[in-house]
Design an enzyme around this catalytic site. Structure first.
Site, PDB file in Angstrom:
ATOM      1  CE  LYS A 196      -9.513   2.084   3.414  1.00 46.38           C
ATOM      2  NZ  LYS A 196      -9.552   3.458   3.017  1.00 46.38           N
ATOM      3  CG  ASP A 230     -12.299   3.514   5.902  1.00 41.86           C
ATOM      4  OD1 ASP A 230     -11.787   4.197   6.809  1.00 41.86           O
ATOM      5  OD2 ASP A 230     -12.035   3.686   4.706  1.00 41.86           O
ATOM      6  CG  HIS A 265      -1.744   1.258   1.341  1.00 40.26           C
ATOM      7  ND1 HIS A 265      -2.941   1.391   0.691  1.00 40.26           N
ATOM      8  CD2 HIS A 265      -1.533   2.425   1.981  1.00 40.26           C
ATOM      9  CE1 HIS A 265      -3.441   2.589   0.935  1.00 40.26           C
ATOM     10  NE2 HIS A 265      -2.613   3.238   1.719  1.00 40.26           N
ATOM     11  NE  ARG A 317     -10.264   9.768   9.825  1.00 48.30           N
ATOM     12  CZ  ARG A 317      -9.454   9.055   9.051  1.00 48.30           C
ATOM     13  NH1 ARG A 317      -9.858   7.918   8.509  1.00 48.30           N
ATOM     14  NH2 ARG A 317      -8.230   9.462   8.825  1.00 48.30           N
ATOM     15  CB  SER A 340      -8.788   4.546   7.644  1.00 49.46           C
ATOM     16  OG  SER A 340      -9.152   4.750   6.310  1.00 49.46           O
TER      17      SER A 340
HETATM   18  N1  URA Z   1      -6.158   6.778   3.161  1.00 48.72           N
HETATM   19  C1  URA Z   1      -7.111   6.007   3.765  1.00 48.72           C
HETATM   20  O1  URA Z   1      -7.534   5.005   3.209  1.00 48.72           O
HETATM   21  N2  URA Z   1      -7.551   6.389   4.980  1.00 48.72           N
HETATM   22  C2  URA Z   1      -7.110   7.471   5.618  1.00 48.72           C
HETATM   23  O2  URA Z   1      -7.563   7.734   6.721  1.00 48.72           O
HETATM   24  C3  URA Z   1      -6.135   8.266   4.994  1.00 48.72           C
HETATM   25  C4  URA Z   1      -5.665   7.896   3.756  1.00 48.72           C
END
Ligand code: URA
Length: 440
Positions: free
Chosen positions: A187, A161, A82, A168, A183
């Site tokens: 995922k 999320d 990622h 947020r 977050s």
């Molecule tokens: N990318 C994400 O998936 N979540 C975040 O909180 C910030 C960047």
């Protein structure tokens, strides 16, 4: 349990139990806990933060809020990468086929461009016929056949999320490190990865502008992963200058093909080899990063990595022959060169400004629903440290609208600092790999 007590607890800086976090996430997703209470809790977390253990509880509860891909038909090891997002970051397209040709299986679920940073899905969508909307069955089948598949994030994964990220965004709590950690990690793990390698970008074109901030996020990702019993590595990499020579969707596909043919720019290959090497170590294929990097180089030189990429293109609906024939030829309708105003040395290229110019050209987007231009972008002929003569071509911009091309050209021109000295002052770091933090 009462949500008010949970808010008060975090407001006082106390740690949550797993049950409290579970109650909060379940209540939020089911609609039993109202957004105003979740908003108050988010702000309490923003100020009081969370321990890595609590961030682990939050990650676990968020994973449990939706569908989890078990990818049972795959033998593994399933390792994903990622990136926190950058400019010219096409590394997934190069790294996945290298890792697959070394024996890893990579379930890659990627995102789209947003703001000044690019998105892997938009790059892949620029390949004629290539589908980034795979069913779970096709996703598994393609990984089985060529070692990796690339698809978009399923709407059923981590609904907590999607809700919380939007909240947020409007409550000024996006920047909280434990919230970012949960977050991102929820995922990735829900999508089936067993181990994760993070490319935490740092610099003007990154989410994290300073090395201290990047380190705080990297440590949080690694330690929260450790608390969940997962293998996680975070590599902090420099993102002050765009990566490689191409910034654009199809332009970056082209640069990825060249990289897989052994002609990748040095900066792109340095970061690609290191991240892939950590994937191989986390997946148990190699014992050291040095050994793993040697294996990666072999897979490029033997052509096996390129073959894995072309096989994937075919399996996801593209035509490998057509794609190879388009390299260097498929361009937007209009182009514009930027010439150097002086003789000297390029001292820096601001990646944030280049990313914004990309948005103007249609490489990226400001809103998630905006379309992108597959062929638009910027091709750099010179990068930081290069000597240039007056009137020499610095870069070429491609776009579908001459006015926007002019506007973007002004931004790119201003992003490049050229000084008439014979030495480079604000040199780029000797290595783009700034730090590595591991939990293996
Ligand atoms: N990318 C994400 O998936 N979540 C975040 O909180 C910030 C960047």
């Amino acid at each position: 349990m009462r949500m008010t007590d949970i808010i008060m607890k975090k407001r006082a800086g106390e740690a949550h139990s797993p049950e409290e976090i579970k109650f909060l996430i379940q209540g939020y997703v089911s609609g039993e806990i109202p957004e105003y209470q979740i908003s108050a809790w988010l702000m309490a977390v923003y100020f009081q933060s969370m321990s890595f253990t609590e961030a682990g509880y939050l990650t676990r509860s968020m994973i449990d809020s939706g569908k989890v891909f078990h990818l049972k038909g795959l033998k593994g090891p399933l390792v994903d990468k990622h990136s926190t997002g950058g400019v010219g970051d096409k590394l997934s397209l190069i790294l996945a086929p290298i890792a697959a040709s070394c024996g890893l299986q990579i379930p890659m679920m990627s995102g789209r461009a947003l703001g000044h940073t690019g998105g892997t899905l938009d790059k892949l969508d620029s390949i004629n016929g290539y589908s980034t909307a795979l069913s779970e069955k096709d996703f598994q089948e393609i990984i089985k056949k060529c070692g990796f598949a690339m698809t978009g994030q399923s709407k059923d994964v981590v609904p907590a999320d999607r809700l919380m990220y939007a909240l947020r965004d409007v409550t000024a709590t996006v920047e909280s490190i434990p919230l970012i950690t949960a977050s991102i990690m929820s995922k990735k793990f829900a999508e089936g990865a067993q181990s994760l390698i993070f490319d935490v970008k740092c610099g003007s074109g990154a989410f994290m502008k300073t090395q201290d901030d990047a380190r705080a996020l990297a440590e949080s990702l690694v330690e929260t992963g450790r608390s969940l019993g997962r293998k996680v590595v975070a590599v902090i990499t420099d993102m002050n200058e765009p990566l490689g020579k191409m910034v654009g969707n199809f332009l970056e596909v082209e640069e990825s093909i060249l990289a897989l043919q052994g002609q990748g720019p040095e900066d792109v290959m340095e970061v690609t080899y290191r991240l892939t090497a950590w994937m191989l170590v986390a997946g148990g294929i190699c014992t050291t990063v040095e050994e793993a990097e040697t294996l990666c180089r072999k897979k490029i030189h033997s052509g096996e990595a390129l073959q894995a990429f072309l096989e994937n293109v075919k399996l996801q609906g593209g035509d490998p022959e057509e794609l190879l024939a388009q390299v260097g030829k498929r361009r937007s309708k209009y182009s514009r060169d930027i010439l150097s105003g002086r003789t000297g040395i390029i001292q820096s290229i601001d990646s944030f400004a280049v990313g914004l110019a990309g948005v103007t050209l249609g490489v990226g987007r400001n809103k998630t629903e905006d379309p992108v231009e597959p062929l638009a972008g910027i091709e750099f002929h010179k990068k930081t440290g290069d000597r240039v003569n007056k009137s020499e071509r610095l870069c070429t911009l491609y776009g579908e609208d001459p006015d926007l091309l002019k506007e973007a050209a002004r931004v790119v021109e201003n992003s490049m600092v050229i000084e008439e000295s014979s030495t480079i002052k604000k040199n780029k770091p000797a290595s783009l790999i700034l730090e590595e933090i591991t939990a293996l």
